[in-house]
Design a protein around this motif. Sequence first.
Motif, mmCIF file in Angstrom:
data_model
loop_
_atom_site.group_PDB
_atom_site.id
_atom_site.type_symbol
_atom_site.label_atom_id
_atom_site.label_comp_id
_atom_site.label_asym_id
_atom_site.label_seq_id
_atom_site.Cartn_x
_atom_site.Cartn_y
_atom_site.Cartn_z
ATOM 1 N N UNK A 134 4.654 79.732 -13.692
ATOM 2 C CA UNK A 134 4.585 80.529 -12.461
ATOM 3 C C UNK A 134 6.007 80.795 -11.957
ATOM 4 N N UNK A 135 6.104 81.516 -10.840
ATOM 5 C CA UNK A 135 7.440 81.968 -10.396
ATOM 6 C C UNK A 135 8.381 80.807 -10.035
ATOM 7 N N UNK A 136 7.835 79.721 -9.431
ATOM 8 C CA UNK A 136 8.695 78.578 -9.092
ATOM 9 C C UNK A 136 9.208 77.913 -10.360
ATOM 10 N N UNK A 137 8.329 77.724 -11.333
ATOM 11 C CA UNK A 137 8.718 77.082 -12.589
ATOM 12 C C UNK A 137 9.727 77.936 -13.360
ATOM 13 N N UNK A 184 11.863 80.048 -12.038
ATOM 14 C CA UNK A 184 13.126 79.971 -11.297
ATOM 15 C C UNK A 184 13.858 78.669 -11.621
ATOM 16 N N UNK A 228 15.677 67.602 -8.125
ATOM 17 C CA UNK A 228 14.488 67.869 -7.341
ATOM 18 C C UNK A 228 13.644 66.616 -7.145
ATOM 19 N N UNK A 229 13.165 66.431 -5.922
ATOM 20 C CA UNK A 229 12.295 65.293 -5.670
ATOM 21 C C UNK A 229 11.024 65.476 -6.493
ATOM 22 N N UNK A 230 10.493 64.398 -7.060
ATOM 23 C CA UNK A 230 9.287 64.559 -7.875
ATOM 24 C C UNK A 230 8.119 65.032 -7.028
ATOM 25 N N UNK A 231 7.151 65.737 -7.628
ATOM 26 C CA UNK A 231 6.012 66.201 -6.840
ATOM 27 C C UNK A 231 5.217 65.029 -6.286
#
Lengths: 162, 85
Positions: free
Chosen positions: A76-79, A81, A147-150
């Motif tokens: 998707x767009x976030x991934x 980016x 990035x902080x983990x989900x």
Amino acid sequence: MTREQTQSRWRMTVLSNYLAVLLGVILPLLAKATGSPWGWIVVFVVLVVTISITFRKAFKSTGLWTLTHAKPSTLDERELEQTHAALGVSYRWMLVVMIATMYLLILARQGSLGQWLGWVDSIASVLAMAFLYVAHTLPAAIIGWNQLPPANDATNDAAVAR
Amino acid sequence: MKTRQLYNRIAVLRNERGISRKELATAIGVNYQTVGYLERGEYNPSLDLAFKISEFFGLPIEIIFSTQPMKPLSEELYERRRGIS
């Protein structure tokens, strides 16, 4: 465990992984210097196991490996980016390190500097393998590092009232 | 280019309707983790994705997204009612 704590633990796992790779690269030099290979064979096995376990924990189970090796059409767009930015940074780092190493190899193979840099030439093939590994894992490491983990996103967890 | 922080009501709307992140993610065509990043304000959606979210909830885009921190819906509703009466 908070997301920050999970991230710190993940960073330690990645550092252990790359440290084990680095030790694997200089292992032939250590074995050559000490003479007896058997102790170093045991160290080699320990390093391979360490790299396998930390690779699995840091890259496979977190989905970062899949993320950075997936077809763009499946993201998707976030991934997209994220992977685009991470691949860009990774490419620049690898380029600088590879050029520096190739230059060292050239110096090691000719001229008077060869006597001081001969060790670089003796681990050239191991270095190449390590670079292949790092080139493939570095984008995932960059994403995980920055990035902080989900959080537990799979469930319908409590919403923040706004 | 550094973008502004966007605030949103995705979490509260999703909870209000009893929808899981996975269900919302499937409906708007993203990974379920992306919904989490959106809800926490850690990722700003594209205009297309913002419209998909707006269409999914059947609400105007400005009700869901804002460049200012959002008031609780109950407070906003109370203020609107007071304004009307």
